[in-house]
Design a protein around this motif. Structure first.
Motif, PDB file in Angstrom:
ATOM      1  N   LYS A 117       0.842  -1.206   0.000  1.00  0.00           N
ATOM      2  CA  LYS A 117       0.000   0.000   0.000  1.00  0.00           C
ATOM      3  C   LYS A 117       0.874   1.252   0.000  1.00  0.00           C
ATOM      4  N   SER A 118       2.037   1.150   0.612  1.00  0.00           N
ATOM      5  CA  SER A 118       2.974   2.280   0.637  1.00  0.00           C
ATOM      6  C   SER A 118       4.375   1.760   0.907  1.00  0.00           C
ATOM      7  N   CYS A 119       5.355   2.580   0.543  1.00  0.00           N
ATOM      8  CA  CYS A 119       6.750   2.257   0.861  1.00  0.00           C
ATOM      9  C   CYS A 119       7.545   3.546   0.960  1.00  0.00           C
ATOM     10  N   SER A 120       8.560   3.517   1.786  1.00  0.00           N
ATOM     11  CA  SER A 120       9.483   4.654   1.896  1.00  0.00           C
ATOM     12  C   SER A 120      10.900   4.125   1.763  1.00  0.00           C
ATOM     13  N   ILE A 121      11.715   4.877   1.060  1.00  0.00           N
ATOM     14  CA  ILE A 121      13.127   4.520   0.866  1.00  0.00           C
ATOM     15  C   ILE A 121      13.957   5.695   1.335  1.00  0.00           C
ATOM     16  N   GLU A 122      14.723   5.477   2.363  1.00  0.00           N
ATOM     17  CA  GLU A 122      15.525   6.548   2.957  1.00  0.00           C
ATOM     18  C   GLU A 122      17.009   6.288   2.746  1.00  0.00           C
ATOM     19  N   MET A 123      17.720   7.325   2.331  1.00  0.00           N
ATOM     20  CA  MET A 123      19.164   7.253   2.154  1.00  0.00           C
ATOM     21  C   MET A 123      19.830   7.872   3.375  1.00  0.00           C
ATOM     22  N   ILE A 124      20.739   7.136   3.979  1.00  0.00           N
ATOM     23  CA  ILE A 124      21.487   7.634   5.128  1.00  0.00           C
ATOM     24  C   ILE A 124      22.962   7.608   4.767  1.00  0.00           C
ATOM     25  N   GLU A 125      23.543   8.788   4.628  1.00  0.00           N
ATOM     26  CA  GLU A 125      24.949   8.902   4.231  1.00  0.00           C
ATOM     27  C   GLU A 125      25.800   9.286   5.432  1.00  0.00           C
TER      28      GLU A 125
ATOM     29  N   LYS B 271      31.437  10.985  12.799  1.00  0.00           N
ATOM     30  CA  LYS B 271      30.206  10.514  12.172  1.00  0.00           C
ATOM     31  C   LYS B 271      29.097  11.558  12.244  1.00  0.00           C
ATOM     32  N   SER B 272      28.573  11.894  11.112  1.00  0.00           N
ATOM     33  CA  SER B 272      27.378  12.728  11.038  1.00  0.00           C
ATOM     34  C   SER B 272      26.533  12.182   9.907  1.00  0.00           C
ATOM     35  N   TYR B 273      25.255  12.466   9.909  1.00  0.00           N
ATOM     36  CA  TYR B 273      24.354  11.835   8.961  1.00  0.00           C
ATOM     37  C   TYR B 273      23.514  12.857   8.199  1.00  0.00           C
ATOM     38  N   GLN B 274      23.247  12.536   6.985  1.00  0.00           N
ATOM     39  CA  GLN B 274      22.302  13.316   6.213  1.00  0.00           C
ATOM     40  C   GLN B 274      21.499  12.320   5.381  1.00  0.00           C
ATOM     41  N   GLY B 275      20.271  12.618   5.122  1.00  0.00           N
ATOM     42  CA  GLY B 275      19.460  11.636   4.425  1.00  0.00           C
ATOM     43  C   GLY B 275      18.450  12.260   3.503  1.00  0.00           C
ATOM     44  N   GLY B 276      18.019  11.467   2.526  1.00  0.00           N
ATOM     45  CA  GLY B 276      16.919  11.832   1.666  1.00  0.00           C
ATOM     46  C   GLY B 276      15.904  10.704   1.747  1.00  0.00           C
ATOM     47  N   LYS B 277      14.639  11.028   1.544  1.00  0.00           N
ATOM     48  CA  LYS B 277      13.602  10.019   1.721  1.00  0.00           C
ATOM     49  C   LYS B 277      12.549  10.140   0.627  1.00  0.00           C
ATOM     50  N   ASN B 278      12.267   9.015  -0.029  1.00  0.00           N
ATOM     51  CA  ASN B 278      11.208   8.951  -1.033  1.00  0.00           C
ATOM     52  C   ASN B 278      10.056   8.108  -0.492  1.00  0.00           C
ATOM     53  N   ILE B 279       8.839   8.627  -0.570  1.00  0.00           N
ATOM     54  CA  ILE B 279       7.661   7.911  -0.085  1.00  0.00           C
ATOM     55  C   ILE B 279       6.685   7.723  -1.243  1.00  0.00           C
ATOM     56  N   SER B 280       6.191   6.500  -1.399  1.00  0.00           N
ATOM     57  CA  SER B 280       5.234   6.186  -2.464  1.00  0.00           C
ATOM     58  C   SER B 280       3.996   5.534  -1.861  1.00  0.00           C
ATOM     59  N   TYR B 281       2.812   5.919  -2.408  1.00  0.00           N
ATOM     60  CA  TYR B 281       1.543   5.319  -1.995  1.00  0.00           C
ATOM     61  C   TYR B 281       0.907   4.661  -3.222  1.00  0.00           C
ATOM     62  N   PHE B 282       0.384   3.452  -3.024  1.00  0.00           N
ATOM     63  CA  PHE B 282      -0.210   2.708  -4.133  1.00  0.00           C
ATOM     64  C   PHE B 282      -1.692   2.465  -3.860  1.00  0.00           C
ATOM     65  N   GLU B 283      -2.500   2.598  -4.894  1.00  0.00           N
ATOM     66  CA  GLU B 283      -3.946   2.390  -4.753  1.00  0.00           C
ATOM     67  C   GLU B 283      -4.359   1.078  -5.407  1.00  0.00           C
ATOM     68  N   GLY B 284      -5.470   0.550  -4.934  1.00  0.00           N
ATOM     69  CA  GLY B 284      -6.027  -0.661  -5.527  1.00  0.00           C
ATOM     70  C   GLY B 284      -5.428  -1.925  -4.947  1.00  0.00           C
ATOM     71  N   GLU B 285      -6.208  -2.998  -5.049  1.00  0.00           N
ATOM     72  CA  GLU B 285      -5.737  -4.304  -4.593  1.00  0.00           C
ATOM     73  C   GLU B 285      -4.990  -5.008  -5.724  1.00  0.00           C
ATOM     74  N   ARG B 286      -3.792  -5.478  -5.423  1.00  0.00           N
ATOM     75  CA  ARG B 286      -2.985  -6.176  -6.425  1.00  0.00           C
ATOM     76  C   ARG B 286      -2.454  -7.465  -5.831  1.00  0.00           C
ATOM     77  N   PRO B 287      -2.660  -8.579  -6.485  1.00  0.00           N
ATOM     78  CA  PRO B 287      -2.081  -9.832  -5.992  1.00  0.00           C
ATOM     79  C   PRO B 287      -0.559  -9.763  -6.108  1.00  0.00           C
ATOM     80  N   PRO B 288       0.171 -10.228  -5.106  1.00  0.00           N
ATOM     81  CA  PRO B 288       1.635 -10.172  -5.165  1.00  0.00           C
ATOM     82  C   PRO B 288       2.208 -11.058  -6.264  1.00  0.00           C
ATOM     83  N   VAL B 289       3.168 -10.523  -6.988  1.00  0.00           N
ATOM     84  CA  VAL B 289       3.885 -11.289  -8.022  1.00  0.00           C
ATOM     85  C   VAL B 289       5.379 -11.135  -7.772  1.00  0.00           C
ATOM     86  N   GLU B 290       6.129 -12.097  -8.214  1.00  0.00           N
ATOM     87  CA  GLU B 290       7.580 -12.063  -7.992  1.00  0.00           C
ATOM     88  C   GLU B 290       8.215 -10.967  -8.853  1.00  0.00           C
TER      89      GLU B 290
END
Length: 301
Positions: free
Chosen positions: A163-171, A203-222
């Motif tokens: 339904k949703s996913c987020s991808i965060e970059m931590i440098e 050590k110090s950190y900086q990050g970027g984050k992408n968030i996606s939302y998906f609509e509708g029911e989808r059967p999982p496929v490989e």
């Protein structure tokens, strides 16, 4: 009188024999000098061949030719006056233990090598990790691979019916002084060398984050995988979602940069040397940066 004639005849015969011997000796000396000159010329030619190491078409297209992992496009005029390079398509030279193919620009089309994103003279290209017929411009290779990894993670989430996913970059930032220490080190164990860097840096950190939302029911496929094809966590997630039970509802995964490197540190150092990189991040520093980057994937089903 008769004795005098005999003596004269013997003397003439002796002189003729001496002349023949002298001629043969002179011929022998001349032949020996020519042979020596030919051997010297041959030795000098072989030395020039070894030094310039030209690459010719028949060798390039032979079955036993192994295409080096790094290619630099060069103008064929740079060696036009070198006799042993006549008819060559480029040359091969080893830098820091890495074979570099210097390919003439006029041979690019005939080589059938796919240069991405396009061909540029003097540019350096590194072989694609998944397709040896494709070479990526090193100026864009790290950004390209990072974008590919992020797109692949999003593709995985979508394919598995998220339904949703987020991808965060931590440098993990590293200071200039630290990178110089790293660049000058001669530790053979590259993994341990990276660890030394991580412990020495602030050590110090900086990050970027992408968030996606998906609509509708989808059967999982490989999903189709490339960068994460051998990641056990991804394979386990796919199995759980595609088994038909759909018991998992959310998942958080962390991927270290060291698990899917774009290029080896050895190649990065060699590329820095031949490209004489000035300003900005060198290939070696980008390699360190990639090693210190983490990707965090969070999925909701």
């Amino acid at each position: 009188m008769e004795n005098k004639e005999k003596y004269t005849a013997k003397f003439a015969s002796f002189m003729n024999k001496a002349s023949d011997l002298g001629k043969k000796a002179a011929d022998g000396i001349q032949k020996g000098a020519k042979d020596l000159s030919d051997q010297t010329q041959k030795a000098l030619y072989e030395q020039r061949m070894k030094y310039y190491n030209p690459l010719f078409r028949d060798k390039f297209f032979s079955e036993d030719f192994n295409l080096p992992n790094v290619i630099q496009i060069v103008d064929d005029a740079v060696r036009k006056d070198v006799d042993v390079c006549e008819g060559a398509i480029g040359w091969i030279k080893s830098t820091e233990g890495v074979e570099i193919l210097y390919l003439y620009d006029e041979f690019i089309r005939e080589s059938k090598i796919n240069f991405v994103p396009f061909v540029k003279c003097d540019a350096v290209y590194c072989v694609d990790n998944f397709d040896r017929s494709k070479f990526i411009n090193t100026e864009t290779i790290f950004d390209r691979s990072m974008n590919e990894k992020m797109a692949e993670l999003e593709h995985i989430a979508y394919s598995l019916g998220a339904k949703s996913c987020s991808i965060e970059m931590i440098e993990e930032n590293f200071e200039e002084e630290t990178s110089k220490t790293y660049a000058s080190s001669k530790v053979k164990n590259i993994g341990a060398d990276y660890e030394n860097i991580l412990h020495k840096q602030n050590k110090s950190y900086q990050g970027g984050k992408n968030i996606s939302y998906f609509e509708g029911e989808r059967p999982p496929v490989e999903p189709k995988l490339k960068w994460f094809a051998h990641d056990d966590n991804i394979k386990n997630l796919i199995e759980m979602r595609c088994s038909g039970k759909h018991t998992i509802r959310s998942k958080s995964l962390v991927f270290k940069g060291s698990s899917s490197v774009t290029m080896s540190r050895k190649n990065a150092i060699a590329i820095d040397i031949i490209s004489k990189a000035k300003g900005g991040l060198s290939m070696e520093k980008r390699s360190i940066k990639e090693h210190c980057t983490q990707m965090v994937l969070e999925i909701e089903f």
